[in-house]
Design a protein around this motif. Sequence first.
Motif, mmCIF file in Angstrom:
data_model
loop_
_atom_site.group_PDB
_atom_site.id
_atom_site.type_symbol
_atom_site.label_atom_id
_atom_site.label_comp_id
_atom_site.label_asym_id
_atom_site.label_seq_id
_atom_site.Cartn_x
_atom_site.Cartn_y
_atom_site.Cartn_z
ATOM 1 N N LYS A 204 0.838 -1.204 0.000
ATOM 2 C CA LYS A 204 0.000 0.000 0.000
ATOM 3 C C LYS A 204 0.875 1.257 0.000
ATOM 4 N N GLY A 205 0.282 2.364 -0.420
ATOM 5 C CA GLY A 205 1.024 3.631 -0.420
ATOM 6 C C GLY A 205 1.982 3.727 -1.595
ATOM 7 N N THR A 206 3.034 4.522 -1.438
ATOM 8 C CA THR A 206 4.001 4.741 -2.523
ATOM 9 C C THR A 206 4.878 3.517 -2.699
ATOM 10 N N TYR A 207 4.893 2.967 -3.918
ATOM 11 C CA TYR A 207 5.682 1.761 -4.206
ATOM 12 C C TYR A 207 7.132 2.117 -4.534
ATOM 13 N N LEU A 208 7.321 3.091 -5.444
ATOM 14 C CA LEU A 208 8.680 3.523 -5.813
ATOM 15 C C LEU A 208 9.042 4.738 -4.964
ATOM 16 N N LYS A 209 9.873 4.552 -3.968
ATOM 17 C CA LYS A 209 10.186 5.624 -3.024
ATOM 18 C C LYS A 209 11.415 6.450 -3.427
ATOM 19 N N LYS A 210 12.460 5.780 -3.878
ATOM 20 C CA LYS A 210 13.676 6.489 -4.269
ATOM 21 C C LYS A 210 14.470 5.635 -5.248
ATOM 22 N N ILE A 211 15.021 6.283 -6.277
ATOM 23 C CA ILE A 211 15.842 5.580 -7.263
ATOM 24 C C ILE A 211 17.169 6.311 -7.393
ATOM 25 N N CYS A 212 18.238 5.549 -7.287
ATOM 26 C CA CYS A 212 19.577 6.128 -7.392
ATOM 27 C C CYS A 212 20.386 5.298 -8.380
ATOM 28 N N ILE A 213 21.205 5.947 -9.180
ATOM 29 C CA ILE A 213 22.046 5.257 -10.154
ATOM 30 C C ILE A 213 23.498 5.655 -9.910
ATOM 31 N N THR A 214 24.396 4.694 -10.010
ATOM 32 C CA THR A 214 25.803 4.951 -9.729
ATOM 33 C C THR A 214 26.695 4.011 -10.533
ATOM 34 N N SER A 215 27.988 4.295 -10.550
ATOM 35 C CA SER A 215 28.952 3.381 -11.153
ATOM 36 C C SER A 215 29.766 2.772 -10.014
ATOM 37 N N THR A 216 30.582 1.775 -10.303
ATOM 38 C CA THR A 216 31.338 1.049 -9.279
ATOM 39 C C THR A 216 32.063 1.976 -8.305
ATOM 40 N N MET A 217 32.789 2.944 -8.841
ATOM 41 C CA MET A 217 33.602 3.837 -8.005
ATOM 42 C C MET A 217 32.993 5.230 -7.851
ATOM 43 N N GLY A 218 32.056 5.564 -8.712
ATOM 44 C CA GLY A 218 31.524 6.922 -8.749
ATOM 45 C C GLY A 218 30.441 7.208 -7.717
ATOM 46 N N PRO A 219 30.083 8.480 -7.562
ATOM 47 C CA PRO A 219 29.032 8.889 -6.628
ATOM 48 C C PRO A 219 27.639 8.568 -7.181
ATOM 49 N N GLY A 220 26.663 8.489 -6.287
ATOM 50 C CA GLY A 220 25.298 8.191 -6.707
ATOM 51 C C GLY A 220 24.570 9.421 -7.219
ATOM 52 N N VAL A 221 23.644 9.199 -8.149
ATOM 53 C CA VAL A 221 22.819 10.274 -8.704
ATOM 54 C C VAL A 221 21.357 9.890 -8.488
ATOM 55 N N VAL A 222 20.595 10.762 -7.827
ATOM 56 C CA VAL A 222 19.175 10.484 -7.568
ATOM 57 C C VAL A 222 18.372 10.754 -8.843
ATOM 58 N N VAL A 223 17.498 9.816 -9.190
ATOM 59 C CA VAL A 223 16.703 9.907 -10.422
ATOM 60 C C VAL A 223 15.300 10.431 -10.114
ATOM 61 N N ASP A 224 14.797 11.307 -10.969
ATOM 62 C CA ASP A 224 13.438 11.814 -10.847
ATOM 63 C C ASP A 224 12.476 10.700 -11.252
ATOM 64 N N ILE A 225 11.718 10.211 -10.291
ATOM 65 C CA ILE A 225 10.868 9.036 -10.535
ATOM 66 C C ILE A 225 9.763 9.273 -11.573
ATOM 67 N N PRO A 226 8.989 10.384 -11.509
ATOM 68 C CA PRO A 226 7.929 10.570 -12.503
ATOM 69 C C PRO A 226 8.443 10.557 -13.957
ATOM 70 N N SER A 227 9.617 11.167 -14.180
ATOM 71 C CA SER A 227 10.151 11.222 -15.553
ATOM 72 C C SER A 227 10.549 9.826 -16.039
ATOM 73 N N LEU A 228 10.986 8.984 -15.094
ATOM 74 C CA LEU A 228 11.366 7.615 -15.450
ATOM 75 C C LEU A 228 10.122 6.744 -15.661
ATOM 76 N N GLN A 229 9.141 6.901 -14.785
ATOM 77 C CA GLN A 229 7.891 6.156 -14.918
ATOM 78 C C GLN A 229 7.185 6.433 -16.251
ATOM 79 N N ALA A 230 7.331 7.662 -16.732
ATOM 80 C CA ALA A 230 6.682 8.064 -17.983
ATOM 81 C C ALA A 230 7.218 7.282 -19.174
ATOM 82 N N LEU A 231 8.429 6.707 -19.033
ATOM 83 C CA LEU A 231 9.044 5.950 -20.133
ATOM 84 C C LEU A 231 8.659 4.469 -20.104
ATOM 85 N N VAL A 232 8.069 4.039 -18.990
ATOM 86 C CA VAL A 232 7.656 2.641 -18.883
ATOM 87 C C VAL A 232 6.339 2.446 -19.615
ATOM 88 N N LYS A 233 6.308 1.481 -20.529
ATOM 89 C CA LYS A 233 5.112 1.255 -21.335
ATOM 90 C C LYS A 233 4.067 0.500 -20.521
#
Length: 233
Positions: A204-233
Amino acid sequence: MSIGKQHKEAKAKIDRSRAYPIEEAVALVKDAAYAKFDETVEVSIRLGVDPRKADQMVRGAVVLPNGLGKTVRVLVFAKGEKALEARDAGADYVGADDLVEKIQGGWFDFDTAIATPDMMGTVGKIGRLLGPRGLMPNPKVGTVTFEVGRAVSEAKSGKVEYRVEKAGIVHAPVGKASFEVEKLQENVVSLLDALIKAKPATSKGTYLKKICITSTMGPGVVVDIPSLQALVK
């Protein structure tokens, strides 16, 4: 330049107070990757589930459209015709009791294990060795199947298994830093699509709470969830 200084410079490229559209986030991760090797790009997704409850466990697998950019070593427990099918599909190791003995002796030079259902009694003998390493064949992710040819092909082409951890987070690789932005983005979208389809009915409630993308050694980048959800068919 020291690793510490490189990491500091990479972090300086990212505004920690904002969430980025997926295309921009992927481009930033690529730009911030500074290691001498081709870093793996990973996505971390915090879900609104309670993994302690059996009916809220999120687990499955997805074949990424652009693969993972690495050679996957596939082992198959099978006999007879199914063993031949596995070899024809490109499995690196195929066997039965011989492989069980090898693994009992401490050999783990493979990335994925697949088994036909009739072999699970034999494979069960080494469950305590395979389980902690995430190598135990499981019907929920398609690695216990009589369709071994297809399972081998999928594993070789970039099949990713995902499982929510105790903290409600799913970690999964989505490619390499050398991938084009578009290919990494497509892989992220495919993973998210699979996770949305796997949403437990009891969540129940919000399913996708936070999305972060990173590389092995690099820092994390927080992703805007609505913009990503809009690309899911």
